[in-house]
Design an enzyme around this catalytic site. Structure first.
Site, PDB file in Angstrom:
ATOM      1  N   THR A 122       0.799  -1.237   0.000  1.00 16.38           N
ATOM      2  CA  THR A 122       0.000   0.000   0.000  1.00 16.38           C
ATOM      3  C   THR A 122       0.832   1.288   0.000  1.00 16.38           C
ATOM      4  O   THR A 122       1.935   1.327   0.563  1.00 16.38           O
ATOM      5  CB  THR A 122      -0.901   0.028   1.263  1.00 16.38           C
ATOM      6  OG1 THR A 122      -1.472   1.336   1.414  1.00 16.38           O
ATOM      7  CG2 THR A 122      -0.132  -0.276   2.531  1.00 16.38           C
ATOM      8  N   GLU A 175       0.233   3.641   1.833  1.00 22.31           N
ATOM      9  CA  GLU A 175       0.379   4.061   3.242  1.00 22.31           C
ATOM     10  C   GLU A 175       1.809   3.850   3.745  1.00 22.31           C
ATOM     11  O   GLU A 175       2.222   4.453   4.722  1.00 22.31           O
ATOM     12  CB  GLU A 175      -0.578   3.259   4.122  1.00 22.31           C
ATOM     13  CG  GLU A 175      -1.966   3.837   4.246  1.00 22.31           C
ATOM     14  CD  GLU A 175      -2.017   5.102   5.101  1.00 22.31           C
ATOM     15  OE1 GLU A 175      -1.509   5.072   6.224  1.00 22.31           O
ATOM     16  OE2 GLU A 175      -2.567   6.103   4.637  1.00 22.31           O
ATOM     17  N   TYR A 224      -1.035   0.294  10.913  1.00 23.06           N
ATOM     18  CA  TYR A 224      -1.356  -0.391   9.656  1.00 23.06           C
ATOM     19  C   TYR A 224      -0.195  -0.276   8.667  1.00 23.06           C
ATOM     20  O   TYR A 224       0.251  -1.269   8.094  1.00 23.06           O
ATOM     21  CB  TYR A 224      -2.631   0.231   9.059  1.00 23.06           C
ATOM     22  CG  TYR A 224      -2.909  -0.162   7.617  1.00 23.06           C
ATOM     23  CD1 TYR A 224      -3.454  -1.402   7.304  1.00 23.06           C
ATOM     24  CD2 TYR A 224      -2.616   0.719   6.570  1.00 23.06           C
ATOM     25  CE1 TYR A 224      -3.712  -1.762   5.988  1.00 23.06           C
ATOM     26  CE2 TYR A 224      -2.868   0.369   5.249  1.00 23.06           C
ATOM     27  CZ  TYR A 224      -3.417  -0.870   4.961  1.00 23.06           C
ATOM     28  OH  TYR A 224      -3.654  -1.220   3.650  1.00 23.06           O
ATOM     29  N   LYS A 241       2.070  -3.286   7.194  1.00 20.05           N
ATOM     30  CA  LYS A 241       2.140  -3.523   5.741  1.00 20.05           C
ATOM     31  C   LYS A 241       3.590  -3.493   5.254  1.00 20.05           C
ATOM     32  O   LYS A 241       3.938  -4.189   4.297  1.00 20.05           O
ATOM     33  CB  LYS A 241       1.318  -2.470   4.993  1.00 20.05           C
ATOM     34  CG  LYS A 241      -0.170  -2.758   4.964  1.00 20.05           C
ATOM     35  CD  LYS A 241      -0.507  -3.870   3.976  1.00 20.05           C
ATOM     36  CE  LYS A 241      -1.984  -4.149   3.902  1.00 20.05           C
ATOM     37  NZ  LYS A 241      -2.329  -5.297   3.061  1.00 20.05           N
TER      38      LYS A 241
HETATM   39  P1  NAP Z   1     -11.315  -4.535   2.836  1.00 19.29           P
HETATM   40  O1  NAP Z   1     -12.512  -4.233   2.026  1.00 19.29           O
HETATM   41  O2  NAP Z   1     -11.172  -3.917   4.180  1.00 19.29           O
HETATM   42  O3  NAP Z   1     -11.230  -6.131   3.010  1.00 19.29           O
HETATM   43  C1  NAP Z   1     -10.367  -6.718   3.932  1.00 19.29           C
HETATM   44  C2  NAP Z   1     -10.579  -8.228   3.900  1.00 19.29           C
HETATM   45  O4  NAP Z   1      -9.675  -8.834   4.833  1.00 19.29           O
HETATM   46  C3  NAP Z   1     -11.988  -8.686   4.288  1.00 19.29           C
HETATM   47  O5  NAP Z   1     -12.411  -9.665   3.376  1.00 19.29           O
HETATM   48  C4  NAP Z   1     -11.787  -9.301   5.664  1.00 19.29           C
HETATM   49  O6  NAP Z   1     -12.671 -10.365   5.923  1.00 19.29           O
HETATM   50  C5  NAP Z   1     -10.371  -9.866   5.504  1.00 19.29           C
HETATM   51  N1  NAP Z   1      -9.759 -10.198   6.785  1.00 19.29           N
HETATM   52  C6  NAP Z   1      -9.642  -9.408   7.878  1.00 19.29           C
HETATM   53  N2  NAP Z   1      -9.057 -10.098   8.882  1.00 19.29           N
HETATM   54  C7  NAP Z   1      -8.792 -11.344   8.406  1.00 19.29           C
HETATM   55  C8  NAP Z   1      -8.220 -12.511   8.982  1.00 19.29           C
HETATM   56  N3  NAP Z   1      -7.803 -12.552  10.249  1.00 19.29           N
HETATM   57  N4  NAP Z   1      -8.103 -13.612   8.193  1.00 19.29           N
HETATM   58  C9  NAP Z   1      -8.547 -13.604   6.917  1.00 19.29           C
HETATM   59  N5  NAP Z   1      -9.125 -12.528   6.339  1.00 19.29           N
HETATM   60  C10 NAP Z   1      -9.235 -11.408   7.073  1.00 19.29           C
HETATM   61  O7  NAP Z   1      -9.987  -4.189   2.027  1.00 19.29           O
HETATM   62  P2  NAP Z   1      -9.820  -3.837   0.463  1.00 19.29           P
HETATM   63  O8  NAP Z   1     -10.071  -2.391   0.268  1.00 19.29           O
HETATM   64  O9  NAP Z   1     -10.550  -4.828  -0.348  1.00 19.29           O
HETATM   65  O10 NAP Z   1      -8.243  -4.037   0.294  1.00 19.29           O
HETATM   66  C11 NAP Z   1      -7.697  -5.312  -0.037  1.00 19.29           C
HETATM   67  C12 NAP Z   1      -6.245  -5.349   0.414  1.00 19.29           C
HETATM   68  O11 NAP Z   1      -5.514  -4.318  -0.254  1.00 19.29           O
HETATM   69  C13 NAP Z   1      -6.036  -5.103   1.905  1.00 19.29           C
HETATM   70  O12 NAP Z   1      -4.932  -5.887   2.302  1.00 19.29           O
HETATM   71  C14 NAP Z   1      -5.683  -3.628   1.984  1.00 19.29           C
HETATM   72  O13 NAP Z   1      -4.907  -3.377   3.127  1.00 19.29           O
HETATM   73  C15 NAP Z   1      -4.896  -3.455   0.698  1.00 19.29           C
HETATM   74  N6  NAP Z   1      -4.928  -2.132   0.080  1.00 19.29           N
HETATM   75  C16 NAP Z   1      -6.125  -1.527  -0.153  1.00 19.29           C
HETATM   76  C17 NAP Z   1      -6.147  -0.295  -0.800  1.00 19.29           C
HETATM   77  C18 NAP Z   1      -7.458   0.409  -1.098  1.00 19.29           C
HETATM   78  O14 NAP Z   1      -7.430   1.607  -1.399  1.00 19.29           O
HETATM   79  N7  NAP Z   1      -8.580  -0.291  -1.093  1.00 19.29           N
HETATM   80  C19 NAP Z   1      -4.952   0.306  -1.197  1.00 19.29           C
HETATM   81  C20 NAP Z   1      -3.750  -0.364  -0.953  1.00 19.29           C
HETATM   82  C21 NAP Z   1      -3.755  -1.600  -0.326  1.00 19.29           C
HETATM   83  P3  NAP Z   1     -13.841 -10.362   7.061  1.00 19.29           P
HETATM   84  O15 NAP Z   1     -15.137 -10.415   6.324  1.00 19.29           O
HETATM   85  O16 NAP Z   1     -13.589 -11.636   7.780  1.00 19.29           O
HETATM   86  O17 NAP Z   1     -13.671  -9.140   7.894  1.00 19.29           O
HETATM   87  O1  G4F Z   2     -10.789   6.482   3.439  1.00 23.25           O
HETATM   88  P1  G4F Z   2      -9.703   6.411   4.429  1.00 23.25           P
HETATM   89  O2  G4F Z   2     -10.000   5.722   5.704  1.00 23.25           O
HETATM   90  O3  G4F Z   2      -8.468   5.761   3.657  1.00 23.25           O
HETATM   91  P2  G4F Z   2      -6.895   5.735   3.964  1.00 23.25           P
HETATM   92  O4  G4F Z   2      -6.604   6.063   5.370  1.00 23.25           O
HETATM   93  O5  G4F Z   2      -6.240   6.589   2.921  1.00 23.25           O
HETATM   94  O6  G4F Z   2      -6.554   4.202   3.726  1.00 23.25           O
HETATM   95  C1  G4F Z   2      -7.060   3.497   2.589  1.00 23.25           C
HETATM   96  O7  G4F Z   2      -6.126   3.612   1.540  1.00 23.25           O
HETATM   97  C2  G4F Z   2      -4.833   3.010   1.798  1.00 23.25           C
HETATM   98  C3  G4F Z   2      -3.967   3.251   0.556  1.00 23.25           C
HETATM   99  O8  G4F Z   2      -3.319   4.489   0.656  1.00 23.25           O
HETATM  100  C4  G4F Z   2      -5.048   1.535   2.047  1.00 23.25           C
HETATM  101  F1  G4F Z   2      -3.844   0.924   2.241  1.00 23.25           F
HETATM  102  C5  G4F Z   2      -5.944   1.344   3.270  1.00 23.25           C
HETATM  103  O9  G4F Z   2      -6.189  -0.050   3.462  1.00 23.25           O
HETATM  104  C6  G4F Z   2      -7.285   2.043   3.015  1.00 23.25           C
HETATM  105  O10 G4F Z   2      -7.951   1.369   1.977  1.00 23.25           O
HETATM  106  O11 G4F Z   2      -9.186   7.871   4.787  1.00 23.25           O
HETATM  107  C7  G4F Z   2      -8.765   8.780   3.780  1.00 23.25           C
HETATM  108  C8  G4F Z   2      -8.546  10.142   4.408  1.00 23.25           C
HETATM  109  C9  G4F Z   2      -7.634  10.124   5.653  1.00 23.25           C
HETATM  110  O12 G4F Z   2      -6.793  11.235   5.591  1.00 23.25           O
HETATM  111  C10 G4F Z   2      -8.609  10.280   6.818  1.00 23.25           C
HETATM  112  O13 G4F Z   2      -8.036  10.872   7.972  1.00 23.25           O
HETATM  113  O14 G4F Z   2      -9.808  10.631   4.865  1.00 23.25           O
HETATM  114  C11 G4F Z   2      -9.645  11.157   6.169  1.00 23.25           C
HETATM  115  N1  G4F Z   2     -10.957  11.172   6.820  1.00 23.25           N
HETATM  116  C12 G4F Z   2     -11.616  12.299   7.222  1.00 23.25           C
HETATM  117  N2  G4F Z   2     -12.782  11.955   7.785  1.00 23.25           N
HETATM  118  C13 G4F Z   2     -11.703  10.111   7.141  1.00 23.25           C
HETATM  119  C14 G4F Z   2     -12.865  10.608   7.757  1.00 23.25           C
HETATM  120  N3  G4F Z   2     -11.499   8.787   6.951  1.00 23.25           N
HETATM  121  C15 G4F Z   2     -12.475   7.930   7.374  1.00 23.25           C
HETATM  122  N4  G4F Z   2     -12.304   6.604   7.158  1.00 23.25           N
HETATM  123  N5  G4F Z   2     -13.618   8.377   7.985  1.00 23.25           N
HETATM  124  C16 G4F Z   2     -13.858   9.706   8.211  1.00 23.25           C
HETATM  125  O15 G4F Z   2     -14.881  10.081   8.771  1.00 23.25           O
END
Ligand code: NAP
Ligand code: G4F
Length: 333
Positions: free
Chosen positions: A130, A132, A158, A162
């Protein structure tokens, strides 16, 4: 002529956003798909079975290595996509040890399960790394965006977990010659995004405000900037990384960055509101002990070597998400 054997994939994180997009993509490509699901009664199991009937679910947990070994023995995959994680940055401050165990050590559990069940070293492994990990601070932020060579400075439990996952993946590649790669993905969103993340929280609230189901939205800091793309585009990049001749890490990003205020402006415009300020209240409960100020990625390597390019732009992403939430929420009126 005999039908070619189907490729087999094992996905962790099937109930999450990317797991769903990836399952749909691999199904289109003719894969036989297996996925782990955790918990004795996962509330998301029923919806997952209904939406992805072609996926075989296997009970396992990233914290329980023996369950991952059993999952490998059942699935016998060609490719493993490790998307499972405690993925919410804000939550990781509240439960840092669980985050270390699952988001960090869970990667090692998966890699070891592969090594123990794949003596011929044929399985290809994708790790969901990520943006992050970069941390977004001024001092190490390249003008054109972070690349695969940029320095890391994670700003949350986190991000730190990662970073362990990233390095242990690289270490297994170098130590055991495994085809193990990291996609360093910048934020990607869409209709499958959890409502605990800021974009979906906004588009869901905007739809509900339009329909009279909600009066306002409570958010944390509005100035942070993110490089926001569409999740459907990003899972294509994950798959491409595992189809290469050589295992390498790649950044996937749009090359643009926007603040939460800009996201609010476009989302509220979709429902005909130009000034969103009366509808947004700030609540410190949604602020983090340390913030990532600005994320901007440079996807040049992925574009050149994988032929990957995002298709959905920022206004297109906001529109798609608001329209989706309006359709869902209007059934509740
Ligand atoms: P998400 O919607 O939060 O999904 C996370 C998944 O992880 C869920 O299916 C959850 O299953 C599973 N999980 C949590 N704890 C677990 C455990 N102990 N054993 C097995 N599975 C478990 O995340 P996403 O947005 O799809 O992201 C997918 C991956 O990419 C994550 O690793 C995230 O950190 C990474 N990532 C995401 C972004 C982004 O912008 N979306 C960017 C960079 C990297 P449950 O139903 O059991 O909770
Ligand atoms: O939507 P966020 O929670 O995403 P964040 O922290 O960027 O993380 C996501 O992207 C990462 C990749 O860069 C992934 F690795 C990670 O797993 C996840 O998918 O927050 C985005 C921004 C932050 O700056 C946060 O402080 O939005 C700000 N924010 C402001 N108000 C909020 C809120 N975030 C959340 N979740 N909820 C709020 O009410």
């Amino acid at each position: 002529m005999a039908e070619a054997t189907k490729k087999r994939a094992l996905i962790t994180g099937i109930t999450g956003q990317d797991g769903g997009h990836l399952a749909a993509l691999l199904h289109e490509k003719g894969y036989e798909i297996f996925a782990i699901i955790r918990g004795q009664h996962n509330p998301r199991r029923e919806a997952t079975e209904a939406e992805y009937p072609y996926v075989t679910l296997i009970e396992a947990d990233l914290g329980d290595q023996s369950s991952l070994i059993r999952a490998m023995q059942t699935a016998k995959p060609d490719e493993v996509y490790n998307l499972g994680a405690i993925s919410h940055v804000g939550y990781s401050f509240k439960d840092p040890m669980l985050t270390a165990d699952i988001t960090g050590k869970g990667v090692l559990n998966m890699l070891e399960a592969i090594r123990l069940t794949d003596p011929e070293n044929k399985v290809r492994f994708y790790q969901a790394s990520t943006s992050e990990m970069y941390g977004g601070l001024d001092y190490n932020r390249p003008e054109k965006g972070y690349t695969e060579e940029s320095a890391f400075h994670p700003r949350s439990p986190y991000g730190v977990a990662k970073l362990y996952g990233y390095w242990i993946t690289k270490n297994y590649r170098e130590s055991y010659d495994m085809f193990a790669v990291s996609g360093i993905l910048f934020n990607h969103e869409g209709e499958r995004r959890g409502v605990e993340f800021v974009t979906r929280k906004i588009t869901n609230a905007v739809a509900r405000i339009k329909l009279g189901l909600q009066t306002h939205i409570e958010l944390g800091d509005l100035w942070p900037q993110r490089d926001w793309g569409y999740a459907g585009d990003y899972v294509e990049g994950m798959w491409l990384m595992l189809q290469q001749d050589e295992p390498k890490d790649y950044v996937l990003a749009t090359g643009e960055t926007h603040s939460i205020e800009e996201f609010l402006t476009l989302a509220f415009k979709e429902i005909g509101i130009d000034d969103w300020k009366p509808y947004v209240k700030q609540n410190p409960a949604f602020m983090r002990p340390a913030e990532v100020d600005l994320l901007l990625g440079d996807p040049t390597k992925a574009e050149k070597e994988l032929g990957w390019k995002r298709k959905v732009d920022f206004p297109g992403l906001v529109k798609l998400m608001v329209e989706h939430d309006l359709a869902i929420e209007s059934t509740k009126v």
